[in-house]
Scaffold this motif. Structure first.
Motif, short mmCIF file in Angstrom:
data_model
loop_
_atom_site.label_atom_id
_atom_site.label_comp_id
_atom_site.label_asym_id
_atom_site.label_seq_id
_atom_site.Cartn_x
_atom_site.Cartn_y
_atom_site.Cartn_z
N TYR A 1 -46.86 -60.76 9.90
CA TYR A 1 -47.74 -60.06 9.06
C TYR A 1 -48.38 -58.90 9.65
N ILE B 1 -51.84 -52.60 9.96
CA ILE B 1 -51.93 -53.06 8.49
C ILE B 1 -51.44 -54.60 8.46
N GLN C 1 -59.49 -59.82 0.57
CA GLN C 1 -59.28 -58.83 1.42
C GLN C 1 -60.11 -58.49 2.67
N THR D 1 -52.89 -56.56 1.09
CA THR D 1 -52.66 -55.76 2.32
C THR D 1 -54.05 -55.30 2.56
N SER E 1 -50.61 -57.99 5.96
CA SER E 1 -50.15 -58.16 4.74
C SER E 1 -49.87 -59.73 4.73
N CYS E 2 -50.53 -60.49 3.54
CA CYS E 2 -50.46 -61.73 3.50
C CYS E 2 -50.94 -62.13 2.11
N ASP F 1 -61.29 -51.22 3.85
CA ASP F 1 -60.85 -52.44 3.01
C ASP F 1 -61.86 -53.51 3.02
#
Length: 277
Positions: A178, A192, A157, A199, A194-195, A219
């Motif tokens: 993405y 944001i 992450q 996320t 996402s992959c 994050d």
């Protein structure tokens, strides 16, 4: 005793020669990954137009409209070389000068970076990578001894959100599926990414001139050399914009951990060269 001194002198001489040999496994691994993605098919031969920025949140749109990217060929990768970086490995250690070379690849988010320096005269190299959904940070002393090799979901992450924080430097990335953009106001936008089932997100902040000043996220996990983990707010700061080859780019870049005890600027660079492919 004389024989021992001869052996020690010979060993020291051999180590000095070994350290001066350009080859290292860490550097070779970095080059292997880079070459693998550099030979992949590039983005179609197109240029950025005003239509590309049309659906972005207002401050992000203004950033690109005023940064010189319109009319520029779309890129599939970026190479960035930081020649003069003050870098801190852990909060209790002093800063050391490093050379930092990185590649960001667009079509499937890939980011690799090579750290080169010396500690007490002994070469130290690090490989920071995000490849096919796996993030890692490895440190090697004397080209041979692995000091740490951080892996796991937290690294996955953290590496993904680091790629996101640099996406404005590689505008082809911000147009990919993405990344999702959420408007906030005239000076802030949330992004944001996402992959590979993970996320991460953060907030970009901009000034009145359209320059991006920072990216901040919750994050990322600060992972110590001893393996300790701490969830800490993290920022990438972008300052001192200049026009370079027709593109307005930040020339002073910092990475900051916002600890409860105070901010730690652990990456501080005033000299970066960016190239696109």
């Amino acid at each position: 005793m004389a024989l021992l001194l001869v052996i020690l002198a010979g060993t020291a001489a051999a180590l000095i020669v070994f350290f001066k040999i350009p080859y290292s496994r860490t550097k070779a691994e970095f080059r292997r990954i880079a070459d693998k993605y550099l030979v992949k098919p590039s983005i179609p031969n197109e240029t950025f137009t005003s239509e590309d920025w049309k659906l972005l949140p207002p401050p992000v749109r203004k950033y690109f409209e005023t940064s010189g990217f319109t009319g520029m060929p779309k890129m599939s990768s970026m190479e960035a070389v930081f020649n003069q970086v003050e870098f801190i490995l852990s909060p209790k250690k002093p800063a050391i000068p490093i050379k930092y070379t990185q590649y960001n690849f667009v079509q499937h988010p890939v980011r690799i970076a090579l750290i080169e320096t010396a500690m007490y005269g002994i070469p130290f190299q690090g490989l920071d990578s995000y490849v096919e959904g796996t993030g890692s940070m490895k440190g090697v002393l004397g080209k041979t001894f692995t000091l740490f090799n951080q892996l796991g979901v937290e690294m996955d992450q953290a590496s993904l959100v680091t790629f996101l924080s640099e996406s404005l430097w590689v505008p082809s990335a911000i147009l990919q599926d993405y990344i999702t953009w959420i408007p906030i106001d005239d000076h802030h936008a949330q992004a944001i990414i996402s992959c590979y089932g993970i996320t991460a997100g953060g907030i970009f902040s901009f000034n009145d001139q359209g320059e991006c000043q920072s990216f901040t996220t919750n994050d990322r996990t600060a992972i110590g050399m001893d393996g300790s983990k701490q969830r800490v707010r993290w920022s990438a700061l972008m300052k001192d914009y200049k026009w370079i080859d027709g593109i307005r780019q930040p020339t002073h870049l910092q990475a900051v951990w916002h600890y409860d005890s105070g901010d730690l600027v652990y990456f501080d660079s005033r000299n970066v060269q960016m190239k696109y492919r």
